[in-house]
Design a protein around this motif. Structure first.
Motif, mmCIF file in Angstrom:
data_model
loop_
_atom_site.group_PDB
_atom_site.id
_atom_site.type_symbol
_atom_site.label_atom_id
_atom_site.label_comp_id
_atom_site.label_asym_id
_atom_site.label_seq_id
_atom_site.Cartn_x
_atom_site.Cartn_y
_atom_site.Cartn_z
ATOM 1 N N PHE A 1 33.309 17.449 15.770
ATOM 2 C CA PHE A 1 31.619 16.933 16.493
ATOM 3 C C PHE A 1 32.448 15.399 16.815
ATOM 4 N N ILE A 2 31.020 14.674 17.909
ATOM 5 C CA ILE A 2 30.943 14.005 18.157
ATOM 6 C C ILE A 2 29.676 12.643 17.183
ATOM 7 N N VAL A 3 30.394 11.335 17.059
ATOM 8 C CA VAL A 3 29.522 10.163 16.777
ATOM 9 C C VAL A 3 29.113 9.393 17.476
ATOM 10 N N ALA A 4 28.063 9.475 18.165
ATOM 11 C CA ALA A 4 28.100 8.279 19.501
ATOM 12 C C ALA A 4 26.049 7.792 19.726
ATOM 13 N N GLY A 5 26.352 6.720 20.395
ATOM 14 C CA GLY A 5 24.758 6.099 20.038
ATOM 15 C C GLY A 5 25.610 3.973 20.535
ATOM 16 N N ALA B 1 31.376 -2.754 25.443
ATOM 17 C CA ALA B 1 30.170 -3.585 25.938
ATOM 18 C C ALA B 1 29.216 -2.071 26.236
ATOM 19 N N ASP B 2 28.392 -2.365 26.878
ATOM 20 C CA ASP B 2 27.027 -1.693 28.023
ATOM 21 C C ASP B 2 27.443 -2.634 29.085
ATOM 22 N N LEU B 3 27.171 -2.410 30.193
ATOM 23 C CA LEU B 3 27.442 -3.240 31.383
ATOM 24 C C LEU B 3 26.200 -3.371 31.428
ATOM 25 N N ILE C 1 26.233 -2.285 22.510
ATOM 26 C CA ILE C 1 26.833 -1.709 22.122
ATOM 27 C C ILE C 1 26.972 -0.194 22.740
ATOM 28 N N ASN C 2 28.068 0.604 23.040
ATOM 29 C CA ASN C 2 28.367 2.079 23.285
ATOM 30 C C ASN C 2 29.185 2.257 21.661
ATOM 31 N N VAL C 3 28.761 3.287 20.910
ATOM 32 C CA VAL C 3 30.010 4.243 20.324
ATOM 33 C C VAL C 3 30.186 5.099 20.460
ATOM 34 N N ALA D 1 20.218 -0.135 15.451
ATOM 35 C CA ALA D 1 21.356 0.629 15.949
ATOM 36 C C ALA D 1 20.910 2.580 15.619
ATOM 37 N N GLU D 2 21.041 3.160 17.043
ATOM 38 C CA GLU D 2 20.694 4.366 16.720
ATOM 39 C C GLU D 2 22.315 5.396 17.024
ATOM 40 N N VAL D 3 22.296 5.609 16.423
ATOM 41 C CA VAL D 3 23.707 6.526 16.824
ATOM 42 C C VAL D 3 23.762 7.765 15.511
ATOM 43 N N HIS D 4 24.445 9.200 16.059
ATOM 44 C CA HIS D 4 24.076 10.107 15.872
ATOM 45 C C HIS D 4 25.179 10.801 15.694
ATOM 46 N N LYS D 5 25.312 12.436 14.624
ATOM 47 C CA LYS D 5 26.216 12.729 14.776
ATOM 48 C C LYS D 5 25.371 14.149 15.388
#
Length: 94
Positions: free
Chosen positions: A2-6, A42-44, A50-52, A81-85
Motif C-alpha cells: 500500500f501507499i501512504v500519501a498526502g 517541499a512542494d514546488l 510538504i508532500n508525503v 494535514a491530509e494523508v491517506h492510505k
C-alpha cells in the motif's frame, strides 16, 4: 502493498527547518523492514506545503515503524494535514 500519501502544512518560514528535522526519520524508514520507499519533500508551488509519500509491504511493518512516531515538536509544527492510505490492487507501467 500500500501507499501512504498526502500533504502536511507548516509555517512557510519554518518549512526548511521542519524538513531538516525529518531527515533521520526518513533514513530510519528506508532502512525499516517492509519499507519500499519513503519521502518527505517541499512542494514546488505552495511555500508551507510538504508532500508525503510512503510505500509499505504490510500494515504490521508500517505499525512497527510508526511506534517510534514523530517527536512532540514536529507534531506541534503541523498546522494541517491530509494523508491517506491507498491499497494497491495492481501495478502496471505508466
Amino acid at each position: 502493498m500500500f501507499i501512504v500519501a498526502g500533504t502536511l502544512y507548516v509555517d512557510p518560514a519554518r518549512r526548511d527547518a521542519y524538513l531538516a528535522s525529518c531527515a533521520d526519520a526518513v533514513r530510519a524508514a528506508r532502512a525499516a523492514p517492509g519499507c519500499v520507499d519513503f519521502a518527505v519533500s517541499a512542494d514546488l508551488v505552495e511555500p508551507g506545503r510538504i508532500n508525503v509519500y510512503e510505500r509499505w509491504e504490510s500494515d504490521e511493518q508500517l505499525l512497527a515503524f510508526r511506534s517510534s512516531g514523530p517527536d512532540a515538536e514536529q507534531i506541534t509544527a503541523i498546522l494541517g494535514a491530509e494523508v491517506h492510505k491507498f491499497r494497491i490492487a495492481g501495478v502496471e507501467a505508466p
